[in-house]
Design an enzyme around this catalytic site. Structure first.
Site, PDB file in Angstrom:
ATOM      1  N   ASP A  38       0.645  -1.099  -0.923  1.00 41.98           N
ATOM      2  CA  ASP A  38       0.346   0.063   0.246  1.00 41.98           C
ATOM      3  C   ASP A  38       0.754   0.825   0.274  1.00 41.98           C
ATOM      4  O   ASP A  38       1.621   1.296   0.970  1.00 41.98           O
ATOM      5  CB  ASP A  38      -1.564   0.283   1.141  1.00 41.98           C
ATOM      6  CG  ASP A  38      -2.337   0.983   0.838  1.00 41.98           C
ATOM      7  OD1 ASP A  38      -3.441   0.195   0.736  1.00 41.98           O
ATOM      8  OD2 ASP A  38      -1.980   1.703   0.526  1.00 41.98           O
ATOM      9  N   TYR A 165     -14.148   5.381 -13.526  1.00 44.64           N
ATOM     10  CA  TYR A 165     -13.152   4.135 -13.081  1.00 44.64           C
ATOM     11  C   TYR A 165     -13.745   3.565 -13.732  1.00 44.64           C
ATOM     12  O   TYR A 165     -13.403   2.510 -13.543  1.00 44.64           O
ATOM     13  CB  TYR A 165     -14.530   5.355 -11.665  1.00 44.64           C
ATOM     14  CG  TYR A 165     -14.104   3.840 -11.094  1.00 44.64           C
ATOM     15  CD1 TYR A 165     -12.783   3.487  -9.979  1.00 44.64           C
ATOM     16  CD2 TYR A 165     -15.332   2.852 -10.074  1.00 44.64           C
ATOM     17  CE1 TYR A 165     -13.212   2.246  -8.827  1.00 44.64           C
ATOM     18  CE2 TYR A 165     -15.630   1.490  -9.760  1.00 44.64           C
ATOM     19  CZ  TYR A 165     -14.605   1.736  -8.286  1.00 44.64           C
ATOM     20  OH  TYR A 165     -14.592   0.363  -7.879  1.00 44.64           O
ATOM     21  N   SER A 167     -14.814   2.448 -16.834  1.00 47.82           N
ATOM     22  CA  SER A 167     -13.727   2.386 -18.254  1.00 47.82           C
ATOM     23  C   SER A 167     -12.554   1.222 -17.560  1.00 47.82           C
ATOM     24  O   SER A 167     -12.324   0.187 -18.212  1.00 47.82           O
ATOM     25  CB  SER A 167     -13.354   3.353 -18.723  1.00 47.82           C
ATOM     26  OG  SER A 167     -13.556   4.471 -19.769  1.00 47.82           O
ATOM     27  N   LYS A 169     -12.202  -0.536 -14.295  1.00 44.45           N
ATOM     28  CA  LYS A 169     -13.175  -1.556 -13.925  1.00 44.45           C
ATOM     29  C   LYS A 169     -13.058  -2.406 -15.412  1.00 44.45           C
ATOM     30  O   LYS A 169     -13.081  -3.547 -14.967  1.00 44.45           O
ATOM     31  CB  LYS A 169     -14.197  -1.156 -13.465  1.00 44.45           C
ATOM     32  CG  LYS A 169     -13.644  -0.212 -11.928  1.00 44.45           C
ATOM     33  CD  LYS A 169     -12.362  -0.973 -11.283  1.00 44.45           C
ATOM     34  CE  LYS A 169     -11.906  -0.956  -9.235  1.00 44.45           C
ATOM     35  NZ  LYS A 169     -10.785  -1.518  -9.269  1.00 44.45           N
TER      36      LYS A 169
END
Ligand code: NAI
Length: 307
Positions: A38, A165, A167, A169
């Protein structure tokens, strides 16, 4: 029935909070050695801190599990390589990759800067590509790999204010489809989830009434199954969360041949829209070649080709 993880090593990207944190903890609780990646930024991906990953590593260690932190961004080739190198250096291999890291930058398409469009493609799609590319050789060599893409119903079905988002995903589904055949021959299986969970990303839009059922662990149960030795599925898309689990599938209708061997006019298309869009005989295909084969057989059956 039980699922096992036989000394496996997992990389979970974006595991410093929300869904990734839960996936990492659930896998570690089953004996999987985990790289907790992360970069520790905010929900739009700005900023960075080691704290998010370090805290999850500590939570896993306190519970008796094994984990190491990595703080690279998934959104660069070098970052993807370093993330996987952390698994190779610390645990000798990588068996499971959960491509989970992501962020949001919502705006209507009319108002969106293209920079915010490419930024989301970089983290969701390219982040998964960089990490998968780096992990793929070890998985093929080991003849074992489990990769989970984190898609979204926003991409599968659409959502207002989320063109970037959605597109990004949906492109993960295309990436998965491209990998299925290359991986399956060597027991490297790739699946996608469309999760629903209460996290910092969704707390503004989720009803508080649903909160008790929206724990990320509901999603992590599916992720753990898809990562297990016993899972033999590849190319699945699964909506999951709140105790609800459902397969999503792309299907194609039976279709219709138009024009009697001549190019049909736009009016012929208009007149036949009912038959073109009839989904009563719809079926899924395992790869693109099957679609052309089905059309070829239809042409033969209906006399469009000489027998
Ligand atoms: P979250 O914001 O709690 O977790 C995302 C994590 O990814 C954060 O810890 C963040 O620091 C990390 N991250 C972001 N950019 C990164 C980068 N470039 N490199 C490394 N780490 C990075 O959000 P949540 O909800 O846990 O999201 C996890 C994934 O699930 C995301 O891909 C999200 O798009 C997806 N998702 C979540 C849904 C939900 O209902 N929570 C619905 C559909 C998809």
């Amino acid at each position: 029935m039980s699922v096992s993880f036989d000394g496996r090593v997992a990389v979970v990207t974006g595991a410093g909070s929300g869904l990734g944190r839960s996936h990492a903890k659930v896998l570690a609780s089953r004996g999987v050695k985990v790289v907790v990646n992360d970069l520790g930024g905010d929900v739009s991906g700005q900023g960075g801190s080691n704290r998010a990953a370090d805290e999850v590593v500590k939570e896993i260690a306190d519970a008796g599990g094994i984990a190491v932190a990595n703080y690279d961004s998934v959104a660069s080739e070098e970052g993807g390589q370093n993330i996987i190198k952390t698994a190779l250096d610390n645990f000798g291999t990588v068996d499971i990759l959960i491509n989970n890291a992501g962020n949001v930058r919502d705006k209507s398409f009319a108002k969106m800067d293209l920079e915010n469009f490419t930024a989301l493609m970089d983290v969701h799609l390219m982040g998964a590509v960089y990490c998968t590319k780096a992990a793929w050789p070890a998985m093929l060599e080991n003849r074992f790999g489990r990769v989970v893409m984190t898609s979204s119903s926003a991409g599968l079905f659409g959502s207002h204010g989320h063109t970037n988002y959605a597109s990004a995903k949906m492109s993960l589904v295309g990436f998965m489809h491209g990998l299925i055949q290359e991986g399956s021959k060597k027991n490297v299986l790739v699946n996608a989830i469309a999760p629903m969970a209460l996290t910092r990303m969704t707390e503004q839009v989720m009803s508080p009434k649903l909160a008790p059922m929206m724990q990320p662990e509901y999603v992590s149960a599916m992720v753990a199954f898809l990562s297990s030795d016993e899972c033999d599925l590849s190319g699945q898309i699964v909506e999951c969360g709140m105790g609800y689990y459902s397969k999503v599938q792309i299907v194609e209708g039976a279709g219709v041949l138009l024009g009697n061997g001549e190019v049909p006019t736009p009016e012929t298309i208009q007149d036949n829209w009912g038959a073109i869009s009839d989904m009563s005989g719809a079926q899924p295909y395992r790869h693109a070649g099957q679609v052309s084969r089905a059309v070829f057989h239809k042409m033969k059956d209906e006399g469009f080709l000489s027998q």
